[in-house]
Write a protein that holds these residues in place. Structure first.
Motif, short mmCIF file in Angstrom:
data_model
loop_
_atom_site.label_atom_id
_atom_site.label_comp_id
_atom_site.label_asym_id
_atom_site.label_seq_id
_atom_site.Cartn_x
_atom_site.Cartn_y
_atom_site.Cartn_z
N SER A 109 0.86 -1.18 0.00
CA SER A 109 0.00 0.00 0.00
C SER A 109 0.89 1.23 0.00
CB SER A 109 -0.91 0.03 1.23
OG SER A 109 -1.82 -1.04 1.20
N LEU A 110 0.34 2.35 -0.48
CA LEU A 110 1.07 3.60 -0.54
C LEU A 110 0.34 4.66 0.28
CD1 LEU A 110 1.77 3.79 -4.39
CD2 LEU A 110 3.23 2.81 -2.62
N VAL A 111 1.09 5.52 0.94
CA VAL A 111 0.53 6.68 1.62
C VAL A 111 1.39 7.88 1.26
CG1 VAL A 111 1.82 6.30 3.77
CG2 VAL A 111 -0.31 7.63 3.81
N THR A 112 0.73 9.01 1.03
CA THR A 112 1.44 10.25 0.76
C THR A 112 0.68 11.39 1.37
OG1 THR A 112 2.54 11.57 -0.96
CG2 THR A 112 0.32 10.76 -1.46
N LEU A 113 1.36 12.49 1.59
CA LEU A 113 0.72 13.69 2.10
C LEU A 113 0.37 14.61 0.94
CD1 LEU A 113 2.85 14.66 5.22
CD2 LEU A 113 0.59 13.62 5.17
N SER A 114 -0.78 15.23 1.05
CA SER A 114 -1.18 16.25 0.11
C SER A 114 -1.02 17.59 0.80
CB SER A 114 -2.64 16.07 -0.31
OG SER A 114 -3.04 17.10 -1.19
N THR A 115 -0.41 18.53 0.12
CA THR A 115 -0.19 19.84 0.69
C THR A 115 -1.53 20.56 0.80
OG1 THR A 115 1.95 19.91 -0.35
CG2 THR A 115 1.08 21.99 0.44
N ASP A 116 -1.74 21.18 1.94
CA ASP A 116 -2.97 21.95 2.15
C ASP A 116 -2.72 23.38 1.70
OD1 ASP A 116 -5.40 22.94 2.91
OD2 ASP A 116 -5.25 22.29 5.00
N PRO A 117 -3.47 23.87 0.71
CA PRO A 117 -3.19 25.21 0.18
C PRO A 117 -3.37 26.32 1.21
CG PRO A 117 -5.22 24.33 -0.76
CD PRO A 117 -4.57 23.23 0.01
N GLU A 118 -4.15 26.09 2.26
CA GLU A 118 -4.31 27.13 3.27
C GLU A 118 -3.00 27.45 3.98
OE1 GLU A 118 -7.18 24.72 4.09
OE2 GLU A 118 -8.49 25.83 2.75
N MET A 119 -2.06 26.52 3.91
CA MET A 119 -0.76 26.79 4.51
C MET A 119 -0.08 27.97 3.84
SD MET A 119 0.84 22.96 4.97
CE MET A 119 2.42 23.63 4.54
N TYR A 120 -0.38 28.18 2.59
CA TYR A 120 0.34 29.18 1.83
C TYR A 120 -0.28 30.57 1.89
CZ TYR A 120 2.69 25.14 0.00
OH TYR A 120 3.40 23.99 -0.10
N ASN A 121 -1.59 30.65 1.96
CA ASN A 121 -2.21 31.96 1.92
C ASN A 121 -3.58 31.91 2.58
OD1 ASN A 121 -3.17 34.47 1.41
ND2 ASN A 121 -2.69 34.45 -0.76
N GLN A 122 -3.68 32.44 3.78
CA GLN A 122 -4.94 32.43 4.49
C GLN A 122 -5.90 33.50 3.96
OE1 GLN A 122 -3.89 32.79 8.58
NE2 GLN A 122 -3.15 30.70 8.71
N LEU A 123 -5.42 34.45 3.18
CA LEU A 123 -6.26 35.54 2.70
C LEU A 123 -7.03 35.19 1.44
CD1 LEU A 123 -3.71 38.43 3.22
CD2 LEU A 123 -5.54 37.70 4.75
N ALA A 124 -6.69 34.12 0.79
CA ALA A 124 -7.32 33.77 -0.48
C ALA A 124 -8.31 32.63 -0.33
CB ALA A 124 -6.25 33.42 -1.51
N ALA A 125 -9.05 32.60 0.77
CA ALA A 125 -9.96 31.50 1.08
C ALA A 125 -10.94 31.17 -0.03
CB ALA A 125 -10.71 31.80 2.38
N PRO A 126 -11.54 32.13 -0.73
CA PRO A 126 -12.49 31.75 -1.78
C PRO A 126 -11.88 30.93 -2.91
CG PRO A 126 -12.75 34.06 -1.20
CD PRO A 126 -11.52 33.56 -0.50
N MET A 127 -10.62 31.10 -3.17
CA MET A 127 -9.96 30.37 -4.26
C MET A 127 -9.38 29.04 -3.79
SD MET A 127 -7.97 33.43 -6.22
CE MET A 127 -7.11 33.96 -4.75
#
Length: 139
Positions: free
Chosen positions: A35-53
């Motif tokens: 089996s494989l496991v990987t992490l997906s980057t959470d975009p909120e880490m990069y910019n909390q001001l761009a929530a709608p996108m």
């Protein structure tokens, strides 16, 4: 020593192909599951001001991660039982996956070469928390 279910912690890098090849070499003689496991980057880490996108960006990053996992699966001539995309702390996901799916070996890469880096890397937490054998592969 033989294993029945191997969990390979991968990242979207070329080195993940080497990790999966190592897992296949270990699994094949005993017809063990991989089996494989990987992490997906959470975009909120990069910019909390761009929530709608963020929702569109999250979907795009999830799709890229799925494609990466599929490319890994397609690159080996051995069946991959399950692929999981996680977010947050990898060691917690590995621990849960191991207990839920009776994993008996975790394989992960170690990019850290210095003694201090090796002592503080995330692999240390996987070794401590997974409760199963862990193979660290120097990348």
């Amino acid at each position: 020593m033989s294993y029945s279910h191997l969990l390979v912690a991968v990242a979207p890098t070329p080195e993940s192909h080497a990790l999966l090849q190592k897992a296949v070499a270990i699994a094949r003689p005993d017809d063990a599951r991989i089996s494989l496991v990987t992490l997906s980057t959470d975009p909120e880490m990069y910019n909390q001001l761009a929530a709608p996108m963020m929702e569109n960006l999250r979907e795009l990053m999830q799709e890229e991660t799925r494609q990466f996992l599929q490319s890994l699966v397609d690159s080996v001539d051995y069946p991959v039982w399950k692929c999981q995309i996680a977010s947050g702390e990898l060691c917690e996901h590995v621990k849960t996956f191991c207990h839920k799916h009776q994993v008996d070996l975790v394989i992960c890469g170690n990019h850290n070469q210095s003694f201090f880096s090796r002592a503080t890397c995330s692999a240390k937490n996987i070794v401590k928390g997974s409760g199963v054998d862990v193979l660290l592969v120097t990348l």
